[in-house]
Write a protein that holds these residues in place. Structure first.
Motif, short mmCIF file in Angstrom:
data_model
loop_
_atom_site.label_atom_id
_atom_site.label_comp_id
_atom_site.label_asym_id
_atom_site.label_seq_id
_atom_site.Cartn_x
_atom_site.Cartn_y
_atom_site.Cartn_z
N ARG A 74 -10.22 2.40 -16.53
CA ARG A 74 -10.32 1.04 -15.98
C ARG A 74 -9.85 -0.02 -16.97
O ARG A 74 -9.42 -1.10 -16.57
CB ARG A 74 -11.76 0.76 -15.53
CG ARG A 74 -12.16 1.58 -14.32
CD ARG A 74 -13.59 1.39 -13.89
NE ARG A 74 -13.88 2.23 -12.74
CZ ARG A 74 -13.53 1.95 -11.49
NH1 ARG A 74 -12.92 0.80 -11.24
NH2 ARG A 74 -13.82 2.78 -10.52
N LYS A 87 -4.19 -1.35 -14.25
CA LYS A 87 -4.52 -2.38 -13.29
C LYS A 87 -5.00 -1.73 -11.99
O LYS A 87 -4.48 -0.69 -11.59
CB LYS A 87 -3.29 -3.24 -13.00
CG LYS A 87 -2.80 -4.07 -14.18
CD LYS A 87 -1.60 -4.90 -13.77
CE LYS A 87 -1.12 -5.75 -14.95
NZ LYS A 87 0.07 -6.57 -14.58
N TYR A 88 -5.98 -2.34 -11.36
CA TYR A 88 -6.45 -1.83 -10.08
C TYR A 88 -7.01 -2.97 -9.25
O TYR A 88 -7.34 -4.05 -9.76
CB TYR A 88 -7.50 -0.74 -10.27
CG TYR A 88 -8.81 -1.19 -10.87
CD1 TYR A 88 -9.89 -1.56 -10.07
CD2 TYR A 88 -8.98 -1.25 -12.26
CE1 TYR A 88 -11.09 -1.97 -10.62
CE2 TYR A 88 -10.17 -1.64 -12.82
CZ TYR A 88 -11.23 -2.01 -12.00
OH TYR A 88 -12.41 -2.42 -12.55
N GLU A 89 -7.09 -2.74 -7.95
CA GLU A 89 -7.65 -3.70 -7.02
C GLU A 89 -8.73 -3.01 -6.19
O GLU A 89 -8.65 -1.81 -5.93
CB GLU A 89 -6.58 -4.27 -6.09
CG GLU A 89 -5.53 -5.11 -6.79
CD GLU A 89 -4.47 -5.61 -5.83
OE1 GLU A 89 -4.58 -5.30 -4.60
OE2 GLU A 89 -3.54 -6.29 -6.28
N ASP A 117 0.71 -1.97 -9.85
CA ASP A 117 1.98 -2.50 -10.35
C ASP A 117 3.13 -1.51 -10.15
O ASP A 117 4.26 -1.78 -10.57
CB ASP A 117 1.86 -2.86 -11.83
CG ASP A 117 1.22 -1.76 -12.67
OD1 ASP A 117 0.70 -0.80 -12.09
OD2 ASP A 117 1.25 -1.89 -13.91
#
Length: 277
Positions: A40, A44-46, A64
């Motif tokens: 994490r 990048k994460y959503e 990305d």
């Protein structure tokens, strides 16, 4: 290592690490927690909601990457009662590093909900994100994936846009667990009235014959006899009905490090995911 279906397996052959109990579980939780924390921080994460409940969401890593990047969906285990997506991102690094987006699914836990409610929740999740996807699940996660796919096959009239299922040390017949401590005080709300409906080995797999996706079944060499037996039975039934299943023993692994090793690019299951085998 492919599984020989005519071989006899005694409990003593497969319980070397599984029988060490709490220490192995403690190590597993510590490992997945630390590896997920590292992931994490690195990628990048959503977080995206697939429903209205607090836990009806998933994290998507590799946001990305190009929009057309392939996607793997991972569903964690924990006997439907433990773990979260926060500590289940351990498979992310080698997959994202090789161009895959990875979806790590969150779901409610028993006994906050009944297992039958949880199956419905996962079907909702699958319908939300289904689009040329690969699904991978461990233990209870493998069970939930099969339940989700079966429900979608029941309600959809077309071929599902799924490419592969990767089922790791899964639980496929809940009659073996109905009267064990896993269901103490009916914690999973599994009883005689619903145990068959919640057991993939009891499903009408003839419905699956119209689907084109592959089913990859893995079981750890040092898994318990029950996990090994159920994996063999699932392969036999799947292969009989669909001819699209394969099964493999993963050597020198137990029920926990078979998924801990998903953090390693060279691990055989990771390589299967990357290379779409």
């Amino acid at each position: 290592m492919d599984i020989a279906l005519d071989k006899e397996y005694s409990p003593s052959m497969w319980s070397r690490r599984f029988s060490t109990g709490d220490k192995v579980l403690e190590f597993h939780v510590n490992f997945v927690t630390e590896e997920s924390r590292r992931v994490r921080e690195k990628f990048k994460y959503e977080t995206i909601s697939y429903g209205t409940k607090v836990n009806e969401n998933f994290d998507i890593f590799g946001v990305d990457l190009p929009a057309d990047a392939p996607i793997v969906v991972y569903v964690h285990g924990g006997y439907w009662q433990q773990l979260t997506k926060e500590v289940s991102a351990y498979c992310v690094d080698p997959l994202v590093s090789n161009g895959y987006k990875v979806v790590v699914v969150e779901y409610d836990l028993c006994p906050t909900v009944r297992l039958s409610d949880l199956v419905q929740q996962m079907a909702k999740c699958g319908a939300f994100i289904l689009n040329e996807l690969t699904f991978c699940g461990h233990s209870a996660g493998a069970h939930l994936i099969l339940c989700m796919i079966d429900k979608l096959i029941t309600t959809e009239v077309t071929v599902l846009p799924v490419t592969s299922l990767y089922l790791i040390s899964g639980i496929y017949d809940l009659t073996d667990l109905q009267h064990t401590s896993i269901n103490d005080a009916n914690i999973l709300s599994v009883d005689a009235s619903n145990v068959e409906q919640l057991s993939p080995l009891k499903f009408n797999l003839s419905k699956w014959s119209y689907q084109v996706f592959r089913v990859n079944i893995y079981v750890a060499e040092d898994d318990s006899p029950t996990f090994i037996k159920q994996s063999l039975k699932l392969f036999s039934r799947m292969n009989d009905k669909t001819s699209k299943a394969k099964v493999r023993f993963v050597e020198n692994c137990d029920h926990f490090d078979i998924v801990e090793k998903l953090s390693e690019k060279s691990f055989e299951i990771t390589q299967d995911l990357i290379n779409k085998k």
